[in-house]
Design an enzyme around this catalytic site. Structure first.
Site, PDB file in Angstrom:
ATOM      1  N   TYR A 160      -7.990  27.526 -15.811  1.00  0.00           N
ATOM      2  CA  TYR A 160      -8.891  28.371 -16.757  1.00  0.00           C
ATOM      3  C   TYR A 160     -10.186  28.084 -16.291  1.00  0.00           C
ATOM      4  O   TYR A 160     -11.158  29.193 -16.145  1.00  0.00           O
ATOM      5  CB  TYR A 160      -8.964  27.678 -17.958  1.00  0.00           C
ATOM      6  CG  TYR A 160      -9.778  28.497 -19.200  1.00  0.00           C
ATOM      7  CD1 TYR A 160      -9.577  29.422 -19.869  1.00  0.00           C
ATOM      8  CD2 TYR A 160     -11.105  27.580 -19.360  1.00  0.00           C
ATOM      9  CE1 TYR A 160     -10.463  30.001 -20.687  1.00  0.00           C
ATOM     10  CE2 TYR A 160     -12.032  27.992 -20.159  1.00  0.00           C
ATOM     11  CZ  TYR A 160     -11.600  29.164 -20.990  1.00  0.00           C
ATOM     12  OH  TYR A 160     -12.574  29.665 -21.731  1.00  0.00           O
ATOM     13  N   LYS A 164     -13.026  31.155 -14.814  1.00  0.00           N
ATOM     14  CA  LYS A 164     -14.284  31.175 -15.367  1.00  0.00           C
ATOM     15  C   LYS A 164     -15.263  31.115 -14.495  1.00  0.00           C
ATOM     16  O   LYS A 164     -16.440  31.917 -14.326  1.00  0.00           O
ATOM     17  CB  LYS A 164     -14.317  30.586 -16.681  1.00  0.00           C
ATOM     18  CG  LYS A 164     -13.434  30.834 -18.033  1.00  0.00           C
ATOM     19  CD  LYS A 164     -13.653  32.449 -18.101  1.00  0.00           C
ATOM     20  CE  LYS A 164     -13.038  32.383 -19.626  1.00  0.00           C
ATOM     21  NZ  LYS A 164     -13.086  33.887 -20.124  1.00  0.00           N
TER      22      LYS A 164
END
Length: 254
Positions: A160, A164
């Site tokens: 994740y 990002k």
């Protein structure tokens, strides 16, 4: 703008805004905020009720498009159809995303690939498809939803956080290339947000411990992220380009 007028700066009347993941959570809050300022919304979501959610937004003319963003080949045709029906896209909010947790030595290749597909490749393809049309029309606003996890390490967030962080890098390059052609590209990096999923994931002791690390002592509300996006999508932010607006209560300043 030659003179600042609040109403004029935040008036989105006549503009078409596309929000991915707009049927629930942060995406729905963003869509509601943009619709409330006069924009016509196109919600792109894999939720079966996306059309009904779009129809219930403030104002008229909103539409829902059922689309799984991991089906990459469907993105360009979907954008072409949206533009054919709506006439243009003025605002794109790349909000849809997933979280697959796992410490680095145990994270699966499948979870890594799915995270990169939904959180990075799909936003790139959406921004590329919409950006080309914005460049042709000479104006546009793109806002990508990143995360505080792009800026600081969070345990178990290797896929994740990587996706990002890459979103912020992508945002800056697009802003640099497209700014001269009338298209601004920015990102917003929230802390944990009090959506239904956020409350579930951060319930109990883990949530209490994390909130204690945030200087404001709480998680963000969906409307607070929506207002940040509204600003970046508005005429008020015409000189804001390539920035990452952090809405984290001060978590990442430590």
């Amino acid at each position: 703008m030659t003179a600042f007028s609040f109403e004029a700066a935040f008036d989105l009347s006549g503009q078409v805004a596309l929000v991915t993941g707009g049927a629930t959570g942060i995406g729905h809050a963003i869509a509601t905020a943009l619709a409330g300022r006069g924009a016509r919304l196109v919600l792109v979501d894999r939720a079966a009720n996306v059309e009904a959610v779009a129809a219930a937004l403030p104002g008229a003319g909103h539409v829902g498009v059922l689309l799984d963003l991991s089906e990459f080949a469907a993105i360009e045709p979907a954008i072409a159809q949206i533009v054919a029906e709506a006439g243009r896209i003025d605002i794109l909010v790349n909000n849809a995303g997933i979280v697959r947790l796992g410490v680095a030595e145990e994270a699966s290749e499948a979870d890594w690939d799915l995270t990169m597909a939904v959180n990075l490749k799909a936003p790139f393809l959406m921004a590329q498809a919409v950006g080309r049309r914005m460049i042709a029309q000479g104006r546009g606003r793109i806002v990508n939803i990143a995360s505080q996890a792009a800026l600081v390490a969070l345990h178990g967030h290797v896929a994740y956080a990587t996706s990002k962080a890459a979103i912020i890098g992508m945002t800056k390059v697009m802003a640099y290339e497209w700014g001269p052609r009338g298209v601004t590209v920015n990102s917003v990096s929230p802390t944990v947000v009090n959506t239904e999923l956020g409350r579930l994931a951060w319930a109990g002791e883990v949530g209490i411990a994390f909130r204690a690390k945030i200087p404001t002592g709480r998680f963000a509300e969906p409307d607070e992220i929506a207002i940040a996006v509204l600003y970046l999508a508005s005429n008020a932010a015409g000189m804001v380009n390539g920035e990452n607006l952090v809405v984290d209560g001060g978590y990442t300043i430590q």
